[in-house]
Design a protein around this motif. Structure first.
Motif, short mmCIF file in Angstrom:
data_model
loop_
_atom_site.label_atom_id
_atom_site.label_comp_id
_atom_site.label_asym_id
_atom_site.label_seq_id
_atom_site.Cartn_x
_atom_site.Cartn_y
_atom_site.Cartn_z
N ARG A 1 0.83 -1.20 0.00
CA ARG A 1 0.00 0.00 0.00
C ARG A 1 0.87 1.25 0.00
O ARG A 1 2.09 1.19 0.18
CB ARG A 1 -0.94 0.01 1.21
CG ARG A 1 -1.70 -1.27 1.44
CD ARG A 1 -2.38 -1.78 0.18
NE ARG A 1 -3.34 -0.82 -0.36
CZ ARG A 1 -3.97 -0.96 -1.51
NH1 ARG A 1 -3.73 -2.01 -2.27
NH2 ARG A 1 -4.83 -0.06 -1.91
N SER B 1 2.81 -0.35 4.20
CA SER B 1 2.31 -1.60 4.78
C SER B 1 1.78 -2.49 3.66
O SER B 1 1.75 -2.10 2.49
CB SER B 1 1.21 -1.32 5.80
OG SER B 1 0.04 -0.81 5.16
N GLU C 1 -1.23 -5.57 2.32
CA GLU C 1 -2.50 -6.29 2.46
C GLU C 1 -2.28 -7.73 2.01
O GLU C 1 -1.60 -7.98 1.01
CB GLU C 1 -3.59 -5.66 1.58
CG GLU C 1 -4.03 -4.29 2.04
CD GLU C 1 -5.19 -3.75 1.23
OE1 GLU C 1 -5.78 -2.75 1.66
OE2 GLU C 1 -5.51 -4.33 0.16
N LYS D 1 -4.27 -11.49 1.24
CA LYS D 1 -5.57 -12.10 0.96
C LYS D 1 -5.51 -13.60 1.24
O LYS D 1 -4.88 -14.35 0.50
CB LYS D 1 -5.97 -11.88 -0.50
CG LYS D 1 -6.14 -10.41 -0.86
CD LYS D 1 -6.48 -10.26 -2.34
CE LYS D 1 -6.59 -8.79 -2.72
NZ LYS D 1 -6.89 -8.63 -4.17
N ARG E 1 -11.02 -6.60 6.05
CA ARG E 1 -12.14 -6.03 5.30
C ARG E 1 -12.57 -7.02 4.24
O ARG E 1 -11.77 -7.88 3.79
CB ARG E 1 -11.78 -4.69 4.66
CG ARG E 1 -10.72 -4.75 3.59
CD ARG E 1 -10.47 -3.36 2.99
NE ARG E 1 -9.36 -3.38 2.06
CZ ARG E 1 -9.46 -3.74 0.77
NH1 ARG E 1 -10.64 -4.09 0.28
NH2 ARG E 1 -8.40 -3.74 -0.02
N THR F 1 -13.96 -7.84 0.37
CA THR F 1 -13.81 -7.29 -0.97
C THR F 1 -14.99 -7.70 -1.84
O THR F 1 -15.74 -8.62 -1.51
CB THR F 1 -12.52 -7.77 -1.65
OG1 THR F 1 -12.68 -9.15 -2.06
CG2 THR F 1 -11.32 -7.67 -0.71
N VAL G 1 -9.43 -9.40 3.40
CA VAL G 1 -8.09 -8.85 3.28
C VAL G 1 -7.58 -8.50 4.67
O VAL G 1 -8.25 -7.80 5.43
CB VAL G 1 -8.08 -7.58 2.40
CG1 VAL G 1 -6.69 -6.96 2.38
CG2 VAL G 1 -8.52 -7.91 0.98
N GLU H 1 -5.34 -6.27 6.70
CA GLU H 1 -4.82 -4.94 6.41
C GLU H 1 -3.68 -4.56 7.34
O GLU H 1 -3.56 -5.06 8.46
CB GLU H 1 -5.94 -3.91 6.55
CG GLU H 1 -7.07 -4.07 5.56
CD GLU H 1 -8.05 -2.92 5.63
OE1 GLU H 1 -8.28 -2.28 4.60
OE2 GLU H 1 -8.59 -2.66 6.73
N GLY H 2 -2.85 -3.62 6.84
CA GLY H 2 -1.85 -2.98 7.68
C GLY H 2 -0.74 -3.89 8.17
O GLY H 2 -0.23 -3.71 9.27
#
Length: 219
Positions: free
Chosen positions: A12, A16, A18, A20, A49, A51, A57, A59-60
């Motif tokens: 990102r 950071s 992501e 999956k 989150r 999709t 996903v 995140e971070g």
């Protein structure tokens, strides 16, 4: 950091990542859910989150923890097939006329066997003509009827919306998959790099795509 299939581990703008997890047909079993929860807590991640591709996903994820997180959650980075989304289909929805889940498994197997395509292939499976799987606006669409499957090709839901062309209707499962294989092989051999199927069909014409189907053995 190890190398992972495209789209499975994404950097990102803030540095950071992501990640999956593998989610066939948008489902996670209890064991994988536990592992996702574990890594969120263990590495202090902001959360997950959902999709549009029916995936979660993580995140971070800091760069230094990517390999550890991938190793902790089964299926992350192992296999990222083309996007296949589906409605519940027959057996789950009272209106479903065909089993989307059985067909999705076979379609993913076909896509993995075909290998890389000129651009991402998005597939939508709908168990009935209500088309809750958005089959008409996917590169490959399947729509169930009481008599079989309609195969749609060249749809797109982007800025330049295009409804997919119906290549065959009321087809048995095996015939529908054979048609999909034939048109995707033709697309792979003749499309420009990063040319989505909607623009490909507009360039070569749907008659050229249909001619590929005409060469298939008669059922």
């Amino acid at each position: 950091m190890k190398e992972y299939p495209s789209g499975c581990v994404v950097e990102r703008a803030d540095g950071s990542y992501e990640i999956k997890p593998r989610m066939p047909q948008g489902r996670l079993d209890a064991q994988t859910l536990d592992k996702v929860n574990d890594v969120v807590r263990l590495y202090g991640l902001p959360g997950v989150r959902a999709t549009a591709a029916q995936r979660l996903v993580l995140e971070g994820v800091p760069a230094e923890h990517v390999d550890a997180v991938v190793g902790h959650v089964n299926g992350v980075g192992e296999e990222c097939p083309s996007m296949v989304t589906l409605c519940p289909g027959g057996g789950s929805c009272k209106r479903g006329l065909q089993s989307t889940r059985d067909m999705a498994r076979k379609l993913e197997t076909l896509l993995n066997a075909l290998g890389p395509m000129p651009a991402m292939i998005k597939c939508g499976l709908s168990g009935c003509p209500r088309c809750c799987g958005e089959s008409f606006v996917r590169d490959v669409g399947l729509m169930g009827s009481a008599r079989g499957w309609a195969v749609l090709f060249g749809g797109n839901a982007g800025r330049n919306v295009r409804a997919g062309d119906e290549l065959i209707a009321d087809a048995p499962e095996a015939e529908a998959l054979a048609v999909i294989r034939a048109v995707l092989e033709y697309y792979a051999a003749n499309a420009k790099a990063r040319e989505r199927t909607a623009r490909f069909v507009e360039r070569v014409g749907i008659d050229a795509v249909g001619a590929v189907i005409d060469t298939l053995p008669a059922k």
